[in-house]
Design a protein around this motif. Structure first.
Motif, mmCIF file in Angstrom:
data_model
loop_
_atom_site.group_PDB
_atom_site.id
_atom_site.type_symbol
_atom_site.label_atom_id
_atom_site.label_comp_id
_atom_site.label_asym_id
_atom_site.label_seq_id
_atom_site.Cartn_x
_atom_site.Cartn_y
_atom_site.Cartn_z
ATOM 1 N N ILE A 1 29.787 0.629 5.201
ATOM 2 C CA ILE A 1 29.340 1.921 4.678
ATOM 3 C C ILE A 1 29.507 1.959 3.153
ATOM 4 N N LEU B 1 26.678 0.436 1.357
ATOM 5 C CA LEU B 1 25.482 1.213 1.701
ATOM 6 C C LEU B 1 25.398 2.469 0.828
ATOM 7 N N THR B 2 26.535 3.159 0.655
ATOM 8 C CA THR B 2 26.491 4.372 -0.174
ATOM 9 C C THR B 2 26.305 4.016 -1.639
ATOM 10 N N LEU C 1 22.582 3.593 -1.963
ATOM 11 C CA LEU C 1 21.801 4.824 -1.848
ATOM 12 C C LEU C 1 22.053 5.778 -3.009
ATOM 13 N N ARG C 2 23.291 5.824 -3.510
ATOM 14 C CA ARG C 2 23.634 6.798 -4.540
ATOM 15 C C ARG C 2 22.809 6.570 -5.804
ATOM 16 N N ALA D 1 19.014 7.198 -5.047
ATOM 17 C CA ALA D 1 18.649 8.600 -4.836
ATOM 18 C C ALA D 1 18.732 9.397 -6.135
ATOM 19 N N ASN D 2 19.775 9.182 -6.922
ATOM 20 C CA ASN D 2 19.928 9.951 -8.152
ATOM 21 C C ASN D 2 18.819 9.673 -9.151
ATOM 22 N N GLN E 1 25.918 7.783 -13.501
ATOM 23 C CA GLN E 1 25.669 6.911 -12.357
ATOM 24 C C GLN E 1 26.107 5.487 -12.635
ATOM 25 N N PHE F 1 28.553 4.720 -14.642
ATOM 26 C CA PHE F 1 30.015 4.837 -14.612
ATOM 27 C C PHE F 1 30.532 4.883 -13.177
ATOM 28 N N VAL F 2 29.848 5.682 -12.331
ATOM 29 C CA VAL F 2 30.269 5.817 -10.932
ATOM 30 C C VAL F 2 30.134 4.490 -10.198
ATOM 31 N N ILE G 1 33.066 2.406 -11.376
ATOM 32 C CA ILE G 1 34.384 2.895 -10.936
ATOM 33 C C ILE G 1 34.552 2.677 -9.429
ATOM 34 N N LEU G 2 33.484 2.853 -8.645
ATOM 35 C CA LEU G 2 33.594 2.655 -7.201
ATOM 36 C C LEU G 2 33.758 1.183 -6.870
ATOM 37 N N SER H 1 37.257 0.363 -7.620
ATOM 38 C CA SER H 1 38.233 0.894 -6.662
ATOM 39 C C SER H 1 38.165 0.136 -5.341
ATOM 40 N N TYR H 2 36.974 -0.335 -4.920
ATOM 41 C CA TYR H 2 36.885 -1.130 -3.693
ATOM 42 C C TYR H 2 37.587 -2.466 -3.879
#
Lengths: 411, 68
Positions: free
Chosen positions: A325, A328-329, A332-333, A336-337, A390, A392-393, A396-397, A400-401
């Protein structure tokens, strides 16, 4: 203060005249419909009178085999492979590109419809260079179908060749399209730009060791330090130096492509709003996360310690799904943005044609142009923030993973 | 009235995500007002949490596209 007001007003006037003068409105109206002035009569293709904002916007964010900047169509090389016939290599200018990427010619059974190469699989369709009369678009069971008109007869064209399993009307069809498209050209251009920028900044750090930064260094250093201190150090723990190049590459790559897509009147290549592109980025993040995962990480997924057995039965499947997941996010993030931002801007511009009733009411389209100008400017300002956030996100994600996968046990 | 029922599903998913992200933003503003010196840390975590909430909404939107 007055200076800015005058600049704003003159911009408004330019916007209004360029969109809403009577001749231009009808001209753009024609341009907005596929082969509007070539389809009268032939094969019963009706001239569309209704303006469809949704399909116009979707057409503009799609990938294309031609790079359109304003009225100019820059041709791109086509590399097409048909399993039974072999390779075809030619420039897309051979299609004789007209309004909105509609080719007036067919070459070796290939046609250019709305900027996309399609193939006519029918054996009776000539395999040489011929003139075609237009395209007929229809809706069959919710799917977009395009027919090409040649010699007074309609031929079915295959859907475009994409690797997205048909999510966007493509799929694996009778041919494979390996062409340099609008998106892949932008991708290569921005890669070259990034390599050049970072090479020159690197050289400047070596040459000016111990001195104050100059030139491009001043621009890159604060952004680099921001990502290093706010993303890498807190999330990656004591191994941050090992993953720093990866996080930086992802961040700057996404950032530059996001901004490149925001440049108005410059093709608006929607690279980061392309599902295939974000999927590749997410797969790379997935592989790096899971290959750098230590025993502690896998133990917590496959056999969480200190949890009763009946909870494990629920928890383990959820954790395993969670591994998939996460990328996948990520995919998509970003998609989509960026796609939503481009669509909203295009729909705001379409308001001019909706209110103007496709060129019939000049006054209404003039009024809508004024409103649309402010709405579009507002949306573009928001999109500049979104482009940075986006990137940056994503960084950062990913950090963090990877941080969660490499964390050492402390109990 | 014509349209897809999937659109209603998308709308419901966005309501949930909107409430979630709104709450995160409100609490982050409060936290910054209490402790302005921790602004950098709060902002980074706020964006991270908003991204997680958004992830749930994105999956719902994807499912509403795929399941028809």
């Amino acid at each position: 203060m007055y200076k800015y007001l005058i600049i704003l007003l003159s911009l408004l006037a330019v916007q209004a005249t360029s969109y809403a003068s009577p001749e231009d409105t009808t001209h753009t109206h024609n341009a907005l419909h596929e082969s509007g002035d070539h389809s009268h009569g032939a094969c019963g293709i009706e001239h569309e009178t209704e303006f469809d904002a949704g399909s116009t916007a979707l057409h503009h964010i799609a990938d294309a085999n031609v790079y359109s900047i304003g009225p100019f169509n820059l041709p791109l090389p086509c590399f097409l492979y048909v399993p039974t016939e072999g390779w075809y290599v030619f420039s897309s200018s051979k299609f004789d590109i007209g309004h909105h990427g509609t080719g007036h010619k067919a070459i070796n059974g290939f046609v250019l419809d709305g900027g996309t190469v399609r193939r006519v699989a029918d054996e009776s369709f000539p395999k040489t260079e011929v003139l075609v009369d237009g395209f007929k678009h229809s809706d069959v069971d919710g799917k977009f179908v395009s027919h090409v008109c040649y010699n007074g007869q309609l031929y079915l064209t295959d859907a475009k060749s994409t690797a997205d399993f048909g999510v966007f009307g493509g799929g694996i069809t009778s041919f494979y399209d390996f062409s340099l498209t609008k998106n892949s050209t932008s991708l290569l251009l921005m890669t070259i730009l990034l390599i050049w920028v970072f090479m020159s900044v690197n050289a400047a750090y070596k040459k000016r060791k111990g001195k104050a930064p100059a030139g491009l260094q001043n621009f890159i250093e604060p952004i680099f330090i921001f990502i290093q201190d706010d993303v890498c150090k807190p999330f990656l723990g004591n191994k941050w130096e090992k993953y720093l190049p990866f996080i930086m590459s992802i961040f700057f790559f996404v950032l530059v492509l996001n901004f490149y897509g925001q440049i108005p009147f410059f093709g608006g290549a929607n690279v980061t709003g392309n599902l295939a592109f974000t999927m590749v980025l997410a797969i790379i993040a997935f592989l790096v996360t899971n290959f750098s995962g230590n025993g502690h990480y896998w133990k917590h997924i496959l056999w969480p310690p200190g949890v009763p057995l009946y909870v494990k039965v629920i928890l383990v499947p959820v954790e395993i799904i969670g591994v998939f997941i996460k990328p996948l996010t990520l995919m998509l993030r970003l998609f989509a943005n960026l796609t939503a931002g481009h669509l909203v801007i295009l729909v705001f511009i379409s308001l001019i044609f909706i209110f103007g009733n496709s060129g019939e009411s000049v006054g209404a389209s003039l009024g809508a142009a004024v409103g649309s100008f402010f709405l579009t400017m507002f949306m573009m300002a928001i999109e500049l923030i979104v482009a940075f956030v986006q990137a940056f996100v994503f960084a950062i994600l990913t950090a963090s993973y990877i941080g969660a996968a490499t964390e050492e046990a402390h109990h | 009235m014509t349209g897809s029922i999937a659109a209603i599903g998308m709308g419901l998913a966005v309501i949930g995500a909107g409430l979630g992200i709104g709450n995160i933003g409100a609490k982050a503003m409060e936290a910054i007002a209490r402790q302005p010196e921790a602004m950098g840390d709060i902002r980074a975590n706020m964006i991270l949490m908003a991204a997680f909430v958004e992830g749930a909404a994105l999956i719902a939107i994807l499912l509403s596209f795929l399941v028809k």
